[in-house]
Design an enzyme around this catalytic site. Structure first.
Site, PDB file in Angstrom:
ATOM      1  N   CYS A  19      -1.078   3.517   3.223  1.00  0.00           N
ATOM      2  CA  CYS A  19      -2.173   4.221   3.892  1.00  0.00           C
ATOM      3  C   CYS A  19      -1.541   5.119   4.952  1.00  0.00           C
ATOM      4  CB  CYS A  19      -3.141   3.229   4.528  1.00  0.00           C
ATOM      5  SG  CYS A  19      -4.430   4.067   5.485  1.00  0.00           S
ATOM      6  N   CYS A  63      -8.291  10.834   5.239  1.00  0.00           N
ATOM      7  CA  CYS A  63      -7.361  10.029   4.431  1.00  0.00           C
ATOM      8  C   CYS A  63      -5.999  10.725   4.481  1.00  0.00           C
ATOM      9  CB  CYS A  63      -7.878   9.928   2.994  1.00  0.00           C
ATOM     10  SG  CYS A  63      -6.737   8.994   1.946  1.00  0.00           S
TER      11      CYS A  63
HETATM   12  N1  LIG Z   1      -8.011   3.333   0.137  1.00  0.00           N
HETATM   13  C1  LIG Z   1      -6.686   3.636  -0.264  1.00  0.00           C
HETATM   14  C2  LIG Z   1      -5.655   3.192   0.729  1.00  0.00           C
HETATM   15  C3  LIG Z   1      -5.834   3.822   2.083  1.00  0.00           C
HETATM   16  C4  LIG Z   1      -5.498   5.321   2.155  1.00  0.00           C
HETATM   17  C5  LIG Z   1      -5.622   5.827   3.565  1.00  0.00           C
HETATM   18  N2  LIG Z   1      -6.914   5.933   4.095  1.00  0.00           N
HETATM   19  C6  LIG Z   1      -4.726   6.953   3.972  1.00  0.00           C
HETATM   20  O1  LIG Z   1      -4.895   7.443   5.109  1.00  0.00           O
HETATM   21  O2  LIG Z   1      -3.800   7.298   3.270  1.00  0.00           O
HETATM   22  C7  LIG Z   1      -6.356   3.009  -1.631  1.00  0.00           C
HETATM   23  O3  LIG Z   1      -6.724   1.858  -1.889  1.00  0.00           O
HETATM   24  O4  LIG Z   1      -5.725   3.683  -2.435  1.00  0.00           O
END
Ligand SMILES: N[C@@H](CCC[C@H](N)C(=O)O)C(=O)O
Length: 278
Positions: free
Chosen positions: A76, A208
């Site tokens: 993440c 994200c």
């Molecule tokens: N929800 C994603 C993992 C988290 C990604 C994150 N929010 C970021 O900032 O990169 C997954 O399960 O792939």
């Protein structure tokens, strides 16, 4: 059982509960249940994910990362910036650090409230190809920037139904069984605007980090945008994606942006017990 101290942090609106588990108080088997219980909005602390910091033999620390639905993710980007500041402030690491994730070793540097995190080089990169989504052809880019991402260009970032179309692509057979995160991207003159449907949160988040990287690299492939690529997140905060050309593509990726402490607190023993019953 006594409580557990935590920081509530936000990386561009992607929010996390972060706690020091170097004493092993939280067992691995209890982590999915704890993430679900603590990340639930309105009835608990509420967050997009839970991060637990643990001891590592090769790095400053190792993390355990869980999405709000209790699923474990390899990486993440925004949480990596938040955990770096948490580790620095709690004297777990110096300003420059490395930590272990399921995606590989992450390098990070804390510069006050801003953190630069060096992500793993993208893999499984496929630029601009046709994907049939329920009879409609979408032109998508896909890659793994630590976790899987799809990038879909849109003319106006306000227009797409991120929840509906995002969910369809997230569960599309082309990305099964792992699924994917889905980024809707508007190319603007000097920046990108991005909205993301996140796997494991199962809805739109305010930012994200690994998605910002995937969107930025799609832009670089389309029109050779210079590093750093400026990415406007749904929270209104900016992320900066630094990259270099490397043989066969792009690498040396750094994600830069603020990592804010919202509050600190203690998870009570009752919440920890409830999580164990999940
Ligand atoms: N929800 C994603 C993992 C988290 C990604 C994150 N929010 C970021 O900032 O990169 C997954 O399960 O792939």
């Amino acid at each position: 059982m006594t409580g557990l101290q935590f920081y509530k942090m936000s990386g561009s609106g992607n929010d996390f509960i972060i706690a020091d588990n170097r004493d092993g108080k939280i067992a691995k088997d209890d982590m999915p249940g704890l993430a679900k219980a603590l990340c639930a909005r309105k009835i608990s602390i509420g967050a997009d994910g839970l991060v637990l910091v643990e001891n590592s033999d090769q790095c400053d620390f190792k993390w355990q990362f869980y999405n709000s639905d209790g699923s474990e993710a390899e990486m993440c980007g925004n949480a990596s910036r938040c955990v770096a500041r948490f580790a620095y402030l709690n004297k777990i690491a110096g300003e420059k650090m490395t930590f272990e994730t399921l995606a590989g070793v992450i390098h990070a540097e804390v510069l006050g409230e801003t953190v630069k995190a060096g992500l793993t080089d993208p893999t499984d990169v496929k630029y601009f190809y046709a994907l049939d989504v329920d009879g409609t052809t979408c032109n998508v880019t896909s890659m793994n920037t630590g976790v899987p991402h799809v990038v879909l260009l849109v003319g106006d970032i306000e227009k797409p139904d991120v929840e509906e179309l995002g969910r369809k692509i997230r569960y599309h057979e082309a990305f099964a069984p792992a699924g994917t995160n889905v980024n809707f991207v508007e190319f603007r003159r000097r920046e990108l605007a991005v909205r993301t449907y996140e796997r494991g949160v199962e809805g739109e988040t305010l930012a994200c980090g690994t998605g910002a990287v995937a969107a930025a690299l799609a832009r670089v492939a389309a029109d050779a945008a210079l590093s750093p690529v400026k990415v406007l997140t749904r929270s209104g905060e900016y992320l900066y994606v630094h990259y270099k050309r490397v043989p066969g593509g792009y690498g040396n990726i750094f994600l830069e942006g603020d990592a804010n402490i919202i509050y600190t607190g203690e998870i009570g023993p009752d919440a920890l017990k409830l999580a164990q019953k999940e």
